[in-house]
Design a protein around this motif. Structure first.
Motif, PDB file in Angstrom:
ATOM      1  N   THR A 165       0.831  -1.206   0.000  1.00 39.62           N
ATOM      2  CA  THR A 165       0.000   0.000   0.000  1.00 39.62           C
ATOM      3  C   THR A 165       0.864   1.254   0.000  1.00 39.62           C
ATOM      4  O   THR A 165       0.657   2.183  -0.796  1.00 39.62           O
ATOM      5  CB  THR A 165      -0.929   0.021   1.228  1.00 39.62           C
ATOM      6  N   LEU A 166       1.860   1.280   0.881  1.00 39.12           N
ATOM      7  CA  LEU A 166       2.723   2.458   1.000  1.00 39.12           C
ATOM      8  C   LEU A 166       3.651   2.612  -0.201  1.00 39.12           C
ATOM      9  O   LEU A 166       3.849   3.722  -0.711  1.00 39.12           O
ATOM     10  CB  LEU A 166       3.545   2.376   2.291  1.00 39.12           C
ATOM     11  N   SER A 167       4.218   1.492  -0.662  1.00 40.07           N
ATOM     12  CA  SER A 167       5.158   1.582  -1.785  1.00 40.07           C
ATOM     13  C   SER A 167       4.444   1.963  -3.077  1.00 40.07           C
ATOM     14  O   SER A 167       4.997   2.688  -3.905  1.00 40.07           O
ATOM     15  CB  SER A 167       5.919   0.265  -1.954  1.00 40.07           C
ATOM     16  N   SER A 168       3.218   1.474  -3.247  1.00 35.99           N
ATOM     17  CA  SER A 168       2.458   1.833  -4.443  1.00 35.99           C
ATOM     18  C   SER A 168       2.222   3.336  -4.511  1.00 35.99           C
ATOM     19  O   SER A 168       2.348   3.956  -5.573  1.00 35.99           O
ATOM     20  CB  SER A 168       1.107   1.097  -4.452  1.00 35.99           C
ATOM     21  N   LYS A 169       1.906   3.928  -3.372  1.00 30.66           N
ATOM     22  CA  LYS A 169       1.705   5.377  -3.311  1.00 30.66           C
ATOM     23  C   LYS A 169       2.996   6.106  -3.670  1.00 30.66           C
ATOM     24  O   LYS A 169       2.983   7.109  -4.388  1.00 30.66           O
ATOM     25  CB  LYS A 169       1.233   5.789  -1.925  1.00 30.66           C
TER      26      LYS A 169
ATOM     27  N   GLU B 227       3.730   5.589  -7.478  1.00 27.35           N
ATOM     28  CA  GLU B 227       2.743   6.309  -8.295  1.00 27.35           C
ATOM     29  C   GLU B 227       3.021   7.808  -8.329  1.00 27.35           C
ATOM     30  O   GLU B 227       2.734   8.489  -9.323  1.00 27.35           O
ATOM     31  CB  GLU B 227       1.335   6.054  -7.737  1.00 27.35           C
ATOM     32  N   SER B 228       3.598   8.310  -7.246  1.00 22.06           N
ATOM     33  CA  SER B 228       3.943   9.733  -7.188  1.00 22.06           C
ATOM     34  C   SER B 228       5.329  10.009  -7.767  1.00 22.06           C
ATOM     35  O   SER B 228       5.790  11.146  -7.781  1.00 22.06           O
ATOM     36  CB  SER B 228       3.882  10.235  -5.743  1.00 22.06           C
TER      37      SER B 228
END
Length: 226
Positions: free
Chosen positions: A33-37, A40-41
């Motif tokens: 969840t955290l790494s995807s954010k 993505e940024s």
């Protein structure tokens, strides 16, 4: 900001000794969840930081599963039978291996064959990775695993899908996780001369192996004094 983000992780808490797969299962969802954010940024540095923190605080020190691998040369390889520090490098036949990487691993395997075993695992059926497998020398155990093989399902689910298909695992002689590196170790431009590309890959892997080999040497010294 980072401290707030990691309050949701179980990082920094005292943990009982556990297996690697259990530690992955308990922490991978939050990490994803955290790494995807982060990715993505476009914050690649933060994404790498998150993985390194996951490894250092949750995965390092756990007991790696005693997997049994299928060897390209025939027969099977049980990890606990190796009896020395171990580096497992995973690939897939469709990925582009970095220029100079295979010769560098061959060189490392020759240099450290007495104190270290390098195992290469392709996430493929045997025929798909056969040509790449033939490029590794005899000091390296080259194996394959695929989700279509029933006995490989658990290993593939943890190592390929949860962690990632291109990953290096550094284990001591008791299969304790010392370190894990994800992604390509070196990013060598195609125009780089082969000799230089091999050196760059060799130096990066050699540095990554240092903590594993140092820990092994320290253990030998302790045993020798008792």
């Amino acid at each position: 900001m980072t401290l707030i983000i990691f309050s949701g992780f179980a990082f920094g808490q005292q943990r009982e000794e556990k297996t690697f797969s259990v530690a992955v299962k308990q922490n991978i969802k939050k990490y994803n969840t955290l790494s995807s954010k982060a990715y993505e940024s476009g914050d690649i540095e933060q994404g790498q930081f998150l993985f390194d923190t996951l490894v250092s605080n949750q995965l390092a020190g756990t007991k790696f599963e005693d997997y049994t691998l299928k060897k390209f040369s025939g027969g099977k390889l049980k990890l606990s039978a190796i009896k020395k520090p171990l580096m497992i490098q995973t690939y897939a036949s469709w990925c582009v291996i970095n220029k100079g990487e295979i010769p560098a691993l061959n060189k490392l395997a020759r240099k450290y064959y007495k104190d270290l075993q390098i195992v290469v695992v392709f996430w493929d059926k045997k025929q798909a990775a056969k040509s790449l497998a033939s490029q590794f020398n005899g000091y390296i155990e080259v194996c394959y695993a695929n989700e279509n093989y029933k006995k490989d399902e658990a290993m593939v689910a943890t190592l390929k899908y949860a962690i990632g298909f291109l990953t290096s695992y550094y284990l001591d002689e008791n299969l304790k996780v010392i370190s894990i590196k994800k992604g390509t170790m070196a990013h060598t431009p195609k125009k780089t001369p082969l000799k230089e590309a091999i050196k760059q890959n060799f130096d990066i892997y050699n540095e990554a192996l240092s903590s594993l080999l140092v820990k092994s040497d320290i253990k030998k010294e302790i045993l020798a004094t008792h």
